[in-house]
Motif scaffolding. Structure first.
Motif, mmCIF file in Angstrom:
data_model
loop_
_atom_site.group_PDB
_atom_site.id
_atom_site.type_symbol
_atom_site.label_atom_id
_atom_site.label_comp_id
_atom_site.label_asym_id
_atom_site.label_seq_id
_atom_site.Cartn_x
_atom_site.Cartn_y
_atom_site.Cartn_z
ATOM 1 N N TYR A 153 -0.537 -4.663 -2.074
ATOM 2 C CA TYR A 153 -1.699 -5.066 -2.861
ATOM 3 C C TYR A 153 -2.690 -5.863 -2.011
ATOM 4 N N GLU A 154 -2.190 -6.681 -1.100
ATOM 5 C CA GLU A 154 -3.089 -7.415 -0.207
ATOM 6 C C GLU A 154 -3.920 -6.455 0.634
ATOM 7 N N GLY A 176 -12.911 -6.187 0.622
ATOM 8 C CA GLY A 176 -13.379 -7.471 1.125
ATOM 9 C C GLY A 176 -12.772 -8.665 0.414
ATOM 10 N N VAL A 177 -11.804 -8.434 -0.466
ATOM 11 C CA VAL A 177 -11.166 -9.518 -1.224
ATOM 12 C C VAL A 177 -9.856 -9.899 -0.528
ATOM 13 N N PHE A 188 -9.788 -3.945 -11.223
ATOM 14 C CA PHE A 188 -10.982 -3.369 -11.847
ATOM 15 C C PHE A 188 -12.259 -4.004 -11.293
ATOM 16 N N LYS A 189 -12.231 -5.306 -11.042
ATOM 17 C CA LYS A 189 -13.442 -6.025 -10.639
ATOM 18 C C LYS A 189 -13.587 -6.215 -9.132
ATOM 19 N N ALA A 190 -12.590 -5.832 -8.360
ATOM 20 C CA ALA A 190 -12.596 -6.149 -6.927
ATOM 21 C C ALA A 190 -13.825 -5.636 -6.206
ATOM 22 N N GLY A 198 -17.269 -8.935 -3.885
ATOM 23 C CA GLY A 198 -17.716 -9.252 -2.531
ATOM 24 C C GLY A 198 -16.606 -9.963 -1.773
ATOM 25 N N LYS A 199 -16.977 -10.699 -0.733
ATOM 26 C CA LYS A 199 -15.973 -11.391 0.089
ATOM 27 C C LYS A 199 -15.534 -12.661 -0.618
#
Length: 468
Positions: free
Chosen positions: A380-381, A388-389, A433-435, A439-440
């Motif tokens: 997941y990472e 960018g998360v 869903f929101k990733a 943004g970073k």
């Protein structure tokens, strides 16, 4: 075959699978015995049979993963089949010999991949030479070479054909310095936007199912037709840019450099001496009769058909006969309803090693989330990193996730470590869903985050049953 010692094999399996020490030791010894057999004098070598294994344990405890990782370590052909899919010979459905044919197919692909890697450098050189000449023709066709006047030779009639006659004119050649200049431009990437027309093989794979003496089997119609004169494979004309053309030409040249017959011989030999068949759901074929008292073609009949394959017989494949005497069979099943003793005695005797795997609990779940190289948290990472998360899991979060997974296993069916995947998906659904819109950013998952997300789901019994 790689000669891992049993301790090295167990250590390597520990990098991917948590716990199950007994099962790891059993497969490590079986793998090392294969290497030992190769060192024995020839007259005794054929007498040493592999010690097949039955793994007994609930779903999600690592049975399949142990067998799959073992095959990768040994660089051995591997196939996973479900015993419940087979039926007794003479009935509609797959017969047990199909798993050996699948194993050979896997070995062919494995050896072919190794051979392609071996000729990769030579194929790249040949492909570059073809590409340079194609680019030279496309950018500036060479001037026709002056030809001395040739006297036309009368052709001889042979039925409707003319033999002899006017010879074709030789193709004009490019000067060597021009080809070298194009080669330098190609290597520098200056010609990457140029387009070329290539004849590529049609990628469609029409399969037909044929019911033969060995039961139903799928054949590639194109492979069959390509063996006939005049059917050398359908090609189509494509316009591609230089980088893709280079890749296509390298594949074509690599296939020309490979000896197909040698690949098939090596694949059959590797199948016979180092193949591994993983028979899952072996407990589903336990039992002697159906409820109606009639023949149960997917149970005892399958067990009887398995006997000669496991003991050692010769299976006909399209690449030639394959002996199963030294193929390692690893069977696995939960054995909730039935027991190993419910299998017919003859089949029980073909699996002398029996290993019971432990049920995984909360403590093992924490280790599964932390330790393996391909753990769910690392997966997941990596997925979030593409957006960018930066995703960070605190230690207390992993303990909380393990606790919820263990609780879900207690409330519903115990599906072992697979429950972690459903819990993680429910936990990170909103973030996934929101990733792409965040943004970073750095998102830290701690115990509070886990509780806030999963408590509302667990509070509703029906919802938890379907989501977790």
């Amino acid at each position: 075959m790689k000669s891992f010692t049993p301790r090295e094999t167990v250590s390597e399996l520990d990098r991917y699978i948590i716990g199950q020490r007994k099962a790891k030791r059993a497969v490590a010894i079986a793998l090392r015995n294969r290497w030992r057999r190769q060192q024995v004098r020839p007259e005794l070598r054929d007498e040493i049979a592999p010690k097949n294994i039955i793994m007994i344990g609930p779903t999600g405890c690592g049975k399949t993963e142990i067998a799959r990782r073992l095959a990768k370590l040994a660089n051995a052909p591997f196939v996973k089949v479900e015993a419940s899919k087979f039926t007794e010979v003479g009935y509609v459905g797959r017969d047990v010999e199909a798993m050996i044919r699948d194993l050979v197919e896997g070995a062919i692909q494995m050896v072919q991949k190794e051979e392609l890697e071996r000729v990769k450098t030579r194929a790249a050189e040949h492909a570059e030479e073809r590409l340079v000449r194609m680019l030279a023709d496309a950018l500036e066709p060479p001037p026709p070479a002056p030809q001395p006047p040739a006297q036309p030779q009368p052709g001889q009639m042979f039925g409707p054909f003319v033999i002899g006659g006017q010879r074709p004119q030789p193709k004009p050649q490019h000067p060597a310095d021009r080809l070298e200049a194009i080669r330098e431009r190609l290597r520098a990437g200056e010609l990457d936007d140029e387009q070329l027309e290539l004849d590529v093989q049609d990628t469609g794979n029409p399969f037909v199912s044929i019911f033969g003496a060995q039961g139903p089997e799928e054949f590639n119609l194109k492979d069959m037709l390509s063996q006939m004169p005049g059917f050398q494979g359908k090609t189509k004309r494509r316009k591609v840019k230089v980088p893709e053309a280079k890749k296509i030409l390298e594949e074509q040249e690599a296939k020309k450099l490979i000896d197909t017959d040698a690949v098939q011989r090596q694949a059959i030999e590797r199948t016979e001496h180092s193949g591994i068949v993983f028979l899952d759901e072996i407990d589903k074929v336990a039992g002697s009769q159906s409820a109606s008292g009639g023949p149960d073609v997917s149970r005892e009949g399958v067990q009887r058909d398995l006997l000669p394959i496991v003991e050692g017989s010769t299976v006909s494949t399209k690449y030639g006969p394959v002996k199963t005497d030294h193929i390692l069979f690893i069977a696995a099943g939960a054995f909730h309803v039935s027991a190993v003793s419910d299998l017919i005695p003859e089949l029980q005797g073909r699996f002398p090693i029996r290993v019971e795997l432990e049920t995984l609990g909360e403590e093992e779940f924490v280790r599964i989330l932390k330790e393996p190289r391909n753990s769910l948290t690392k997966q997941y990472e990596a997925l979030m990193e593409t957006e960018g998360v930066t995703l960070e899991f605190a230690d207390d979060a992993l303990e909380a996730i393990a606790k919820y997974a263990a609780e879900a296993n207690e409330r519903a069916e115990n599906i072992g470590a697979r429950r972690l995947a459903t819990v993680m998906e429910a936990l990170l659904e909103e973030l996934s869903f929101k990733a792409s819109e965040l943004g970073k950013q750095t998102v830290k998952v701690d115990a509070a985050y886990v509780r806030d997300t999963l408590d509302p789901i667990l509070a509703q019994e029906d919802l938890a049953k379907y989501i977790l």
